[in-house]
Design an enzyme around this catalytic site. Structure first.
Site, PDB file in Angstrom:
ATOM      1  N   LYS A   1       0.843  -1.217   0.000  1.00  0.00           N
ATOM      2  CA  LYS A   1       0.000   0.000   0.000  1.00  0.00           C
ATOM      3  C   LYS A   1       0.870   1.256   0.000  1.00  0.00           C
ATOM      4  CE  LYS A   1      -1.890  -1.048   3.996  1.00  0.00           C
ATOM      5  NZ  LYS A   1      -1.091  -2.251   4.339  1.00  0.00           N
TER       6      LYS A   1
ATOM      7  N   ARG B   1      -9.275   1.324   9.218  1.00  0.00           N
ATOM      8  CA  ARG B   1      -8.750  -0.002   9.529  1.00  0.00           C
ATOM      9  C   ARG B   1      -9.675  -0.785  10.447  1.00  0.00           C
ATOM     10  NH1 ARG B   1      -2.819   0.749   8.823  1.00  0.00           N
ATOM     11  NH2 ARG B   1      -1.747  -1.041   9.652  1.00  0.00           N
TER      12      ARG B   1
ATOM     13  N   ARG C   1      12.253  -5.874   4.967  1.00  0.00           N
ATOM     14  CA  ARG C   1      12.186  -4.437   4.654  1.00  0.00           C
ATOM     15  C   ARG C   1      13.259  -3.659   5.422  1.00  0.00           C
ATOM     16  NH1 ARG C   1       6.713  -1.263   5.173  1.00  0.00           N
ATOM     17  NH2 ARG C   1       6.548  -2.361   7.155  1.00  0.00           N
TER      18      ARG C   1
ATOM     19  N   ARG D   1      12.294  -1.468  10.815  1.00  0.00           N
ATOM     20  CA  ARG D   1      11.221  -0.949  11.668  1.00  0.00           C
ATOM     21  C   ARG D   1      11.037  -1.880  12.860  1.00  0.00           C
ATOM     22  NH1 ARG D   1       6.000   0.705   8.015  1.00  0.00           N
ATOM     23  NH2 ARG D   1       4.933  -0.454   9.644  1.00  0.00           N
TER      24      ARG D   1
ATOM     25  N   ARG E   1       0.453  -8.386  13.673  1.00  0.00           N
ATOM     26  CA  ARG E   1      -0.176  -7.386  12.785  1.00  0.00           C
ATOM     27  C   ARG E   1      -1.097  -8.077  11.778  1.00  0.00           C
ATOM     28  NH1 ARG E   1       5.034  -4.548  10.668  1.00  0.00           N
ATOM     29  NH2 ARG E   1       3.647  -3.495   9.210  1.00  0.00           N
TER      30      ARG E   1
END
Ligand code: AP5
Length: 218
Positions: A13, A88, A127, A160, A171
């Protein structure tokens, strides 16, 4: 162009949000980015949000919705926006609808990015993000030219804190329980379009361009 990007963590996204914002000259409004900025600046909002973010839990609805409504009232969002990571929860979606109604505004399209869980996990745990300009890389899929260093500004890359395997799994669980019901919510409104988050970034952009053209948004 008033678009919502929906999808599990790692579906792409944020990456596509940046591309769409540049191409169609509308602001990319990412609640994750806004909250991370607040954390970095040590604001009261940041201190409150950090507790939830580090566990992979959602920040309370009333906190996030207030921020987004304030942002949507700014001048640059009048002609359009790319909302990334919001709403969300069903409560956020209903509160957003109520706020947009007051502003005589409305969402044109909700894009649901579909991706198998294994790919999301691989993307998130690999990531790396630039400490300075926030550019995103991936150790295998989109590696920087020099390991650990941002191609764009030369600053250091970091992982992160919520991209550890345990937090990523939570998550994804939170997405299934609290966010997936929005697919039905927006399908009933006739504005949801499912797209493949597995496609390569430019391929997906091409597909989205076709979707926007079919919906007469471009
Ligand atoms: P947020 O920052 O929104 O995280 P997220 O939804 O979990 O999204 P991600 O940024 O992890 O994934 P993405 O789909 O954007 O994928 P990306 O493009 O980055 O939220 C973080 C936290 O903030 C939440 O957990 C919560 O605590 C809080 N929060 C935020 N919004 C909230 C709300 N509305 N209510 C309550 N709390 C909220 O890509 C991921 C990786 O894949 C990157 O490495 C990238 O390079 C790579 N990649 C992307 N696209 C491709 C592709 N097409 N092919 C190959 N690799 C790709």
């Amino acid at each position: 162009m008033k678009i919502v990007l929906l999808g599990p963590p790692g579906a792409g996204k944020g990456t596509q949000g940046v591309v769409l914002s540049k191409s169609y000259k509308v602001p990319h409004i990412s609640t994750g980015d806004i909250l991370r900025d607040a954390v970095k600046n040590g604001t009261p909002l940041g201190k409150k949000a950090l507790v939830f973010m580090n566990k992979g839990e959602l920040v309370p609805d009333e906190v996030v919705t207030g921020i987004v409504v304030e942002r949507l009232n700014q001048k640059d969002a009048e002609s359009g926006y790319i909302l990334d990571g919001f709403p969300r929860t069903l409560r956020q979606a209903e509160d957003l609808d109520a706020a947009l109604k007051k502003m005589s505004n409305g969402i044109d399209l909700v894009l649901s990015f579909e991706i198998p869980e294994a790919i999301a996990i691989e993307r998130l745990t690999g990531r790396r993000v630039c400490k300075k300009c926030q550019a995103n890389f991936h150790i295998k899929n989109i590696p920087p030219k020099k390991e650990g260093i941002c191609d764009k500004c030369g600053a250091e890359l970091f992982q992160r804190p919520d991209d550890s395997i345990e937090t990523v799994k939570n998550r994804l669980k939170v997405y299934e329980g609290r966010t997936r019901p929005l697919i039905e919510y927006y399908t009933k409104k006739g504005i949801l379009k499912k797209v493949s988050g597995v496609l390569e970034v430019n391929e997906l952009f091409k597909e989205l361009r076709q979707v926007f053209s079919d919906a007469k948004l471009i």
